[in-house]
Design a protein around this motif. Structure first.
Motif, PDB file in Angstrom:
ATOM      1  N   MET A 134     -59.564   4.689  67.919  1.00  0.00           N
ATOM      2  CA  MET A 134     -59.513   5.907  67.113  1.00  0.00           C
ATOM      3  C   MET A 134     -58.589   5.674  65.925  1.00  0.00           C
ATOM      4  O   MET A 134     -57.655   4.878  65.991  1.00  0.00           O
ATOM      5  N   THR A 135     -58.825   6.354  64.823  1.00  0.00           N
ATOM      6  CA  THR A 135     -58.020   6.195  63.620  1.00  0.00           C
ATOM      7  C   THR A 135     -56.892   7.219  63.589  1.00  0.00           C
ATOM      8  O   THR A 135     -56.849   8.155  64.393  1.00  0.00           O
ATOM      9  N   ARG A 136     -55.973   7.035  62.634  1.00  0.00           N
ATOM     10  CA  ARG A 136     -54.872   8.002  62.467  1.00  0.00           C
ATOM     11  C   ARG A 136     -55.429   9.387  62.140  1.00  0.00           C
ATOM     12  O   ARG A 136     -54.914  10.396  62.618  1.00  0.00           O
ATOM     13  N   ASP A 137     -56.489   9.414  61.309  1.00  0.00           N
ATOM     14  CA  ASP A 137     -57.100  10.708  60.965  1.00  0.00           C
ATOM     15  C   ASP A 137     -57.655  11.401  62.201  1.00  0.00           C
ATOM     16  O   ASP A 137     -57.556  12.629  62.325  1.00  0.00           O
ATOM     17  N   ASP A 138     -58.247  10.637  63.128  1.00  0.00           N
ATOM     18  CA  ASP A 138     -58.762  11.222  64.370  1.00  0.00           C
ATOM     19  C   ASP A 138     -57.629  11.860  65.171  1.00  0.00           C
ATOM     20  O   ASP A 138     -57.760  12.970  65.691  1.00  0.00           O
ATOM     21  N   ILE A 139     -56.500  11.145  65.283  1.00  0.00           N
ATOM     22  CA  ILE A 139     -55.360  11.637  66.069  1.00  0.00           C
ATOM     23  C   ILE A 139     -54.762  12.872  65.409  1.00  0.00           C
ATOM     24  O   ILE A 139     -54.482  13.869  66.075  1.00  0.00           O
ATOM     25  N   GLU A 140     -54.592  12.840  64.082  1.00  0.00           N
ATOM     26  CA  GLU A 140     -54.026  14.001  63.385  1.00  0.00           C
ATOM     27  C   GLU A 140     -54.979  15.187  63.417  1.00  0.00           C
ATOM     28  O   GLU A 140     -54.544  16.335  63.450  1.00  0.00           O
ATOM     29  N   SER A 141     -56.272  14.929  63.438  1.00  0.00           N
ATOM     30  CA  SER A 141     -57.247  16.009  63.545  1.00  0.00           C
ATOM     31  C   SER A 141     -57.158  16.679  64.906  1.00  0.00           C
ATOM     32  O   SER A 141     -57.355  17.893  65.026  1.00  0.00           O
ATOM     33  N   THR A 142     -56.861  15.898  65.937  1.00  0.00           N
ATOM     34  CA  THR A 142     -56.798  16.436  67.294  1.00  0.00           C
ATOM     35  C   THR A 142     -55.466  17.106  67.598  1.00  0.00           C
ATOM     36  O   THR A 142     -55.430  18.221  68.124  1.00  0.00           O
ATOM     37  N   PHE A 143     -54.368  16.426  67.270  1.00  0.00           N
ATOM     38  CA  PHE A 143     -53.044  16.907  67.688  1.00  0.00           C
ATOM     39  C   PHE A 143     -52.201  17.465  66.551  1.00  0.00           C
ATOM     40  O   PHE A 143     -51.116  17.983  66.796  1.00  0.00           O
ATOM     41  N   GLY A 147     -69.599   6.927  67.911  1.00  0.00           N
ATOM     42  CA  GLY A 147     -69.428   8.270  67.348  1.00  0.00           C
ATOM     43  C   GLY A 147     -69.428   9.355  68.403  1.00  0.00           C
ATOM     44  O   GLY A 147     -68.621  10.281  68.356  1.00  0.00           O
ATOM     45  N   SER A 148     -70.310   9.243  69.396  1.00  0.00           N
ATOM     46  CA  SER A 148     -70.367  10.285  70.427  1.00  0.00           C
ATOM     47  C   SER A 148     -69.138  10.227  71.324  1.00  0.00           C
ATOM     48  O   SER A 148     -68.603  11.266  71.732  1.00  0.00           O
ATOM     49  N   ALA A 149     -68.638   9.023  71.633  1.00  0.00           N
ATOM     50  CA  ALA A 149     -67.424   8.903  72.446  1.00  0.00           C
ATOM     51  C   ALA A 149     -66.219   9.433  71.681  1.00  0.00           C
ATOM     52  O   ALA A 149     -65.325  10.059  72.258  1.00  0.00           O
ATOM     53  N   ARG A 150     -66.187   9.214  70.355  1.00  0.00           N
ATOM     54  CA  ARG A 150     -65.093   9.722  69.519  1.00  0.00           C
ATOM     55  C   ARG A 150     -65.093  11.246  69.508  1.00  0.00           C
ATOM     56  O   ARG A 150     -64.060  11.881  69.703  1.00  0.00           O
ATOM     57  N   ARG A 151     -66.285  11.851  69.307  1.00  0.00           N
ATOM     58  CA  ARG A 151     -66.368  13.321  69.308  1.00  0.00           C
ATOM     59  C   ARG A 151     -65.955  13.895  70.652  1.00  0.00           C
ATOM     60  O   ARG A 151     -65.251  14.893  70.729  1.00  0.00           O
ATOM     61  N   ASP A 152     -66.386  13.245  71.726  1.00  0.00           N
ATOM     62  CA  ASP A 152     -66.039  13.698  73.074  1.00  0.00           C
ATOM     63  C   ASP A 152     -64.530  13.642  73.284  1.00  0.00           C
ATOM     64  O   ASP A 152     -63.938  14.562  73.838  1.00  0.00           O
ATOM     65  N   ALA A 153     -63.894  12.562  72.820  1.00  0.00           N
ATOM     66  CA  ALA A 153     -62.443  12.428  72.962  1.00  0.00           C
ATOM     67  C   ALA A 153     -61.707  13.465  72.120  1.00  0.00           C
ATOM     68  O   ALA A 153     -60.701  14.034  72.556  1.00  0.00           O
ATOM     69  N   LEU A 154     -62.207  13.738  70.925  1.00  0.00           N
ATOM     70  CA  LEU A 154     -61.563  14.745  70.077  1.00  0.00           C
ATOM     71  C   LEU A 154     -61.631  16.130  70.709  1.00  0.00           C
ATOM     72  O   LEU A 154     -60.659  16.890  70.686  1.00  0.00           O
ATOM     73  N   ILE A 155     -62.787  16.453  71.279  1.00  0.00           N
ATOM     74  CA  ILE A 155     -62.951  17.775  71.902  1.00  0.00           C
ATOM     75  C   ILE A 155     -62.058  17.913  73.120  1.00  0.00           C
ATOM     76  O   ILE A 155     -61.420  18.949  73.338  1.00  0.00           O
ATOM     77  N   LYS A 156     -61.957  16.848  73.923  1.00  0.00           N
ATOM     78  CA  LYS A 156     -61.154  16.889  75.159  1.00  0.00           C
ATOM     79  C   LYS A 156     -59.691  16.544  74.919  1.00  0.00           C
ATOM     80  O   LYS A 156     -58.925  16.454  75.863  1.00  0.00           O
ATOM     81  N   GLN A 157     -59.314  16.338  73.657  1.00  0.00           N
ATOM     82  CA  GLN A 157     -57.954  15.983  73.254  1.00  0.00           C
ATOM     83  C   GLN A 157     -57.458  14.758  74.025  1.00  0.00           C
ATOM     84  O   GLN A 157     -56.389  14.758  74.626  1.00  0.00           O
ATOM     85  N   GLN A 158     -58.251  13.697  73.967  1.00  0.00           N
ATOM     86  CA  GLN A 158     -57.905  12.432  74.599  1.00  0.00           C
ATOM     87  C   GLN A 158     -57.653  11.390  73.521  1.00  0.00           C
ATOM     88  O   GLN A 158     -58.140  11.498  72.407  1.00  0.00           O
TER      89      GLN A 158
END
Length: 162
Positions: free
Chosen positions: A114-123, A98-109
């Motif tokens: 990661m799930t499709r929802d994570d990618i769509e949330s970021t980009f 969870g912490s690595a996922r949040r870090d990646a979302l914040i840094k747009q990595q």
């Protein structure tokens, strides 16, 4: 005349000294409810006069706030094993914490797991979506002509680099 003025001043100072003790009525009714008041108790309640004394600040006398009791040392219980009844599954095999996922979302990595929802949330929504054999690919284009392609497996999880 000076002695009269000095005596008057002393009398005024003594009269204005704070009172640190007060009489308080301890009232109890038939149901056992207690009330503390300075005005007296109603007729249907039993009354008891109680003196309340506040110690002078910085008088040097210790005033106990409560009775101290000896601490009882708890008996040591034998160690018990921990049983996990259920665990959360993100659908991608929990490859990313969870912490690595949040870090990646914040840094747009983009990270594998990661799930499709994570990618769509970021980009945001992708510019084009391609699907082949149950596997999807998102393609994002920016204003400078650069494109980013993200590949998903059949479960909707970001694939690692091969």
């Amino acid at each position: 005349m000076n002695k009269l003025i000095a005596a008057s001043c002393c009398a005024l100072l003594l009269a204005a000294a704070p009172i640190f003790a007060a009489s308080i009525y301890h009232c109890s009714d038939a149901a056992g409810n207690l009330t503390f008041t300075r005005q007296g108790c109603p007729i249907d309640q039993t009354a008891r006069l109680q003196e309340a004394v506040n110690a002078t600040p910085s008088s040097g006398k210790a005033v106990p706030l409560a009775k101290s009791s000896k601490r009882k040392t708890p008996k040591r219980q034998p160690a018990r094993s921990l049983t996990v009844v259920g665990a959360q599954d993100d659908g991608c095999g929990n490859r990313i914490t969870g912490s690595a996922r949040r870090d990646a979302l914040i840094k747009q990595q983009v990270r594998p797991g990661m799930t499709r929802d994570d990618i769509e949330s970021t980009f945001g929504k992708p510019d084009t979506v391609t699907s082949r054999n149950g596997r999807a690919q998102y393609r994002y284009s920016d204003d400078k002509g650069r494109t980013r392609t993200i590949s998903f497996d059949e479960h909707g999880c970001v694939q690692g680099k091969r």
